[in-house]
Design an enzyme around this catalytic site. Structure first.
Site, PDB file in Angstrom:
ATOM      1  N   ARG A  52     -15.963  19.592  11.040  1.00  0.00           N
ATOM      2  CA  ARG A  52     -16.296  19.070  12.378  1.00  0.00           C
ATOM      3  C   ARG A  52     -15.501  17.796  12.670  1.00  0.00           C
ATOM      4  O   ARG A  52     -15.041  17.586  13.795  1.00  0.00           O
ATOM      5  CB  ARG A  52     -17.799  18.814  12.499  1.00  0.00           C
ATOM      6  CG  ARG A  52     -18.216  18.370  13.899  1.00  0.00           C
ATOM      7  CD  ARG A  52     -19.725  18.302  14.070  1.00  0.00           C
ATOM      8  NE  ARG A  52     -20.326  17.238  13.267  1.00  0.00           N
ATOM      9  CZ  ARG A  52     -21.637  16.980  13.204  1.00  0.00           C
ATOM     10  NH1 ARG A  52     -22.487  17.733  13.908  1.00  0.00           N
ATOM     11  NH2 ARG A  52     -22.115  16.017  12.459  1.00  0.00           N
ATOM     12  N   ARG A 105       0.594   6.052  21.731  1.00  0.00           N
ATOM     13  CA  ARG A 105       1.920   6.034  21.087  1.00  0.00           C
ATOM     14  C   ARG A 105       2.250   4.651  20.546  1.00  0.00           C
ATOM     15  O   ARG A 105       3.174   4.492  19.773  1.00  0.00           O
ATOM     16  CB  ARG A 105       3.003   6.476  22.091  1.00  0.00           C
ATOM     17  CG  ARG A 105       2.856   7.932  22.513  1.00  0.00           C
ATOM     18  CD  ARG A 105       3.793   8.247  23.648  1.00  0.00           C
ATOM     19  NE  ARG A 105       3.579   7.332  24.772  1.00  0.00           N
ATOM     20  CZ  ARG A 105       4.281   7.343  25.895  1.00  0.00           C
ATOM     21  NH1 ARG A 105       5.252   8.209  26.063  1.00  0.00           N
ATOM     22  NH2 ARG A 105       4.018   6.479  26.855  1.00  0.00           N
ATOM     23  N   LYS A 151     -17.663  14.185  18.103  1.00  0.00           N
ATOM     24  CA  LYS A 151     -18.456  13.082  17.525  1.00  0.00           C
ATOM     25  C   LYS A 151     -17.561  11.851  17.496  1.00  0.00           C
ATOM     26  O   LYS A 151     -16.966  11.514  16.473  1.00  0.00           O
ATOM     27  CB  LYS A 151     -18.968  13.473  16.133  1.00  0.00           C
ATOM     28  CG  LYS A 151     -20.154  12.643  15.667  1.00  0.00           C
ATOM     29  CD  LYS A 151     -20.906  13.316  14.538  1.00  0.00           C
ATOM     30  CE  LYS A 151     -21.905  12.402  13.871  1.00  0.00           C
ATOM     31  NZ  LYS A 151     -23.021  11.973  14.698  1.00  0.00           N
ATOM     32  N   GLU A 184     -29.900  17.401  24.432  1.00  0.00           N
ATOM     33  CA  GLU A 184     -30.260  17.003  23.062  1.00  0.00           C
ATOM     34  C   GLU A 184     -30.861  15.613  23.129  1.00  0.00           C
ATOM     35  O   GLU A 184     -31.020  15.050  24.213  1.00  0.00           O
ATOM     36  CB  GLU A 184     -29.011  17.018  22.185  1.00  0.00           C
ATOM     37  CG  GLU A 184     -27.944  16.040  22.663  1.00  0.00           C
ATOM     38  CD  GLU A 184     -26.712  15.954  21.780  1.00  0.00           C
ATOM     39  OE1 GLU A 184     -26.762  16.376  20.621  1.00  0.00           O
ATOM     40  OE2 GLU A 184     -25.694  15.422  22.272  1.00  0.00           O
TER      41      GLU A 184
HETATM   42  N1  PXG Z   1     -26.729  14.966  18.454  1.00  0.00           N
HETATM   43  C1  PXG Z   1     -26.112  13.774  18.395  1.00  0.00           C
HETATM   44  C2  PXG Z   1     -25.692  13.116  19.648  1.00  0.00           C
HETATM   45  C3  PXG Z   1     -25.859  13.199  17.142  1.00  0.00           C
HETATM   46  O1  PXG Z   1     -25.233  12.035  17.069  1.00  0.00           O
HETATM   47  C4  PXG Z   1     -26.955  15.084  16.100  1.00  0.00           C
HETATM   48  C5  PXG Z   1     -27.140  15.619  17.356  1.00  0.00           C
HETATM   49  C6  PXG Z   1     -27.392  15.867  14.903  1.00  0.00           C
HETATM   50  O2  PXG Z   1     -26.258  16.383  14.238  1.00  0.00           O
HETATM   51  P1  PXG Z   1     -26.240  16.616  12.660  1.00  0.00           P
HETATM   52  O3  PXG Z   1     -24.887  17.121  12.395  1.00  0.00           O
HETATM   53  O4  PXG Z   1     -26.519  15.278  12.024  1.00  0.00           O
HETATM   54  O5  PXG Z   1     -27.292  17.598  12.359  1.00  0.00           O
HETATM   55  C7  PXG Z   1     -26.302  13.849  15.972  1.00  0.00           C
HETATM   56  C8  PXG Z   1     -26.080  13.252  14.628  1.00  0.00           C
HETATM   57  C9  PXG Z   1     -26.085   7.466  12.677  1.00  0.00           C
HETATM   58  C10 PXG Z   1     -26.133   8.925  12.562  1.00  0.00           C
HETATM   59  O6  PXG Z   1     -25.851   6.799  11.680  1.00  0.00           O
HETATM   60  C11 PXG Z   1     -26.056   9.727  13.680  1.00  0.00           C
HETATM   61  C12 PXG Z   1     -26.095  11.084  13.523  1.00  0.00           C
HETATM   62  C13 PXG Z   1     -26.219  11.635  12.287  1.00  0.00           C
HETATM   63  C14 PXG Z   1     -26.300  10.824  11.180  1.00  0.00           C
HETATM   64  C15 PXG Z   1     -26.266   9.461  11.325  1.00  0.00           C
HETATM   65  O7  PXG Z   1     -26.287   6.943  13.770  1.00  0.00           O
HETATM   66  N2  PXG Z   1     -26.012  11.848  14.645  1.00  0.00           N
END
Ligand code: PXG
Length: 286
Positions: A52, A105, A151, A184
Site C-alpha cells: 500500500r 523536480r 495514505k 470512514e
Molecule cells: N482510515 C484512515 C483514514 C486511516 O488513517 C484506517 C482507515 C485504517 O486502516 P488500517 O490499514 O490501519 O486498517 C486508517 C489507518 C496513526 C495511525 O498513528 C493511523 C492509522 C493507522 C495506524 C496508526 O495515526 N490509520
C-alpha cells in the site's frame, strides 16, 4: 533506553534521527506513511502495508529510493533492533529536501524513516462497552482533489474531523463524502451488520482501503458471514443491528451509538464480538 530509528539507510539513536527543515514532507505534507502493528515479535501483514505504501507513493509520483523487499527488511531490522515484541511501526517516506516552492523536480533524496515503538490503544473497557460516535461536519477530501485512498502526510482533513469528535466527547468521528454518503472515520474504517450481512462502504466512497478492513472481510467470509461493499448513508448506521470500526490501532471495536441514536441493543453485538475474537486469534498467529 533510547530507541533506534532507521533514517538515511542507517539505524541511529532517536535523538540523532533527523531530516532537513527543507524537506517537502515538512514544508508541504508531501509524502506517504504507514502505521503497522507488531504482535508477538511478528510484524502483522507487513507485505500488505508495504504494498500500500508503494501504491500511495506511485499515486503522488514519489519514487521510493529503496526496493519493496529492502523496505520489508528495513522494517524487520528496526523492530529487532528495538526488541519490540508488541508494538507499533511508523513508516514514513518524504519527498526530500529542496528549494522552497512546490516543484518536485527541485527536490532530491526522498527520506525513508522507520520508527518502532510501543502503542497506546483505546481503553480495554471500550472493547466491552462499545464506543459512541458523532458525525463530523468536515467531509472527506473530494477524491478528485486528493484521493483518500492515498495514505499521505496530508492528514489535516482527518485532524479537523477528529477535533470535532474530541469536542463532542468521542474518541472517533464519522466522516461523510462529498455526496453525503458514509466514508470512514478519521483513522478507522466502518462496518455494519444488517440481517446477518456484513456491510462496508466501497473504496470509491472515498476511503482508505484499510489493511484491517480487508483482513476482517476475509475472516468474515471464512466464517460463512456474507460480506457486501455498498454505498450507505447515516440512516443505514442508525438502523443497523450492529456497527464496528476497524483499524491498525483499534483492531475491531463496537460502535453503540451514532449522533445520539442507539445502534441495535446499545451493546457490542454477537457478530462484532465473533469478528473481534477471530481477529485477535489471527494477530496472535492461532
Ligand atoms: N482510515 C484512515 C483514514 C486511516 O488513517 C484506517 C482507515 C485504517 O486502516 P488500517 O490499514 O490501519 O486498517 C486508517 C489507518 C496513526 C495511525 O498513528 C493511523 C492509522 C493507522 C495506524 C496508526 O495515526 N490509520
Amino acid at each position: 533506553m533510547s530507541r533506534l530509528v532507521y533514517v538515511a539507510g542507517k539505524l541511529v539513536p532517536a535523538e540523532q534521527a533527523s531530516v532537513s527543515v527543507f524537506d517537502h514532507g515538512l514544508l508541504y505534507g508531501d509524502g506517504v506513511f504507514e502505521g503497522i502493528r507488531v504482535y508477538g515479535g511478528r510484524v502483522f501483514l507487513l507485505q500488505e502495508h508495504i504494498d500500500r505504501l508503494y501504491e500511495s507513493a506511485l499515486a503522488i509520483r514519489l519514487v521510493i529510493p529503496i526496493s519493496n523487499p529492502e523496505m520489508v527488511k528495513a522494517v524487520e531490522d528496526t523492530v529487532k533492533a528495538n526488541n519490540i515484541i508488541d508494538g507499533y511501526v511508523r513508516l514514513v517516506v518524504t519527498r526530500g529536501a529542496g528549494a522552497l516552492g512546490l516543484d518536485i523536480r527541485r527536490t532530491s533524496n526522498p527520506q525513508v524513516i522507520v520508527i518502532a515503538d510501543t502503542i497506546t490503544m483505546y481503553p480495554e473497557e471500550m472493547y466491552r462497552t462499545g464506543m459512541k460516535l458523532v458525525t463530523a461536519a468536515t467531509i472527506k477530501n473530494h477524491p478528485g482533489a486528493l484521493s483518500p485512498r492515498v495514505k499521505s502526510l496530508n492528514y489535516l482533513n482527518n485532524i479537523m474531523a477528529k477535533i470535532e469528535g474530541t469536542d463532542a466527547g468521542t474518541v472517533e468521528a464519522l466522516m461523510l463524502n462529498h455526496n453525503g454518503e458514509v466514508a470512514e472515520c478519521t483513522g478507522d474504517n466502518i462496518f455494519i451488520i444488517k440481517r446477518g450481512v456484513l456491510k462496508t462502504p466501497p473504496p470509491e466512497a472515498g476511503l482508505l482501503e484499510g489493511i484491517t478492513r480487508n483482513a476482517v472481510m476475509r475472516l468474515a467470509r471464512g466464517a460463512g458471514i456474507p460480506v457486501e461493499e455498498c454505498v450507505m448513508t447515516r440512516h443505514d448506521i442508525f438502523t443497523a443491528d450492529e456497527c464496528f470500526l476497524t483499524g491498525t490501532a483499534a483492531e475491531v471495536i463496537a460502535v453503540t451509538s451514532l449522533d445520539g441514536r442507539q445502534i441495535g441493543t446499545g451493546k457490542p453485538g454477537p457478530i462484532t464480538e465473533k469478528l473481534l475474537d477471530l481477529f485477535r486469534k489471527l494477530t496472535r498467529g492461532e
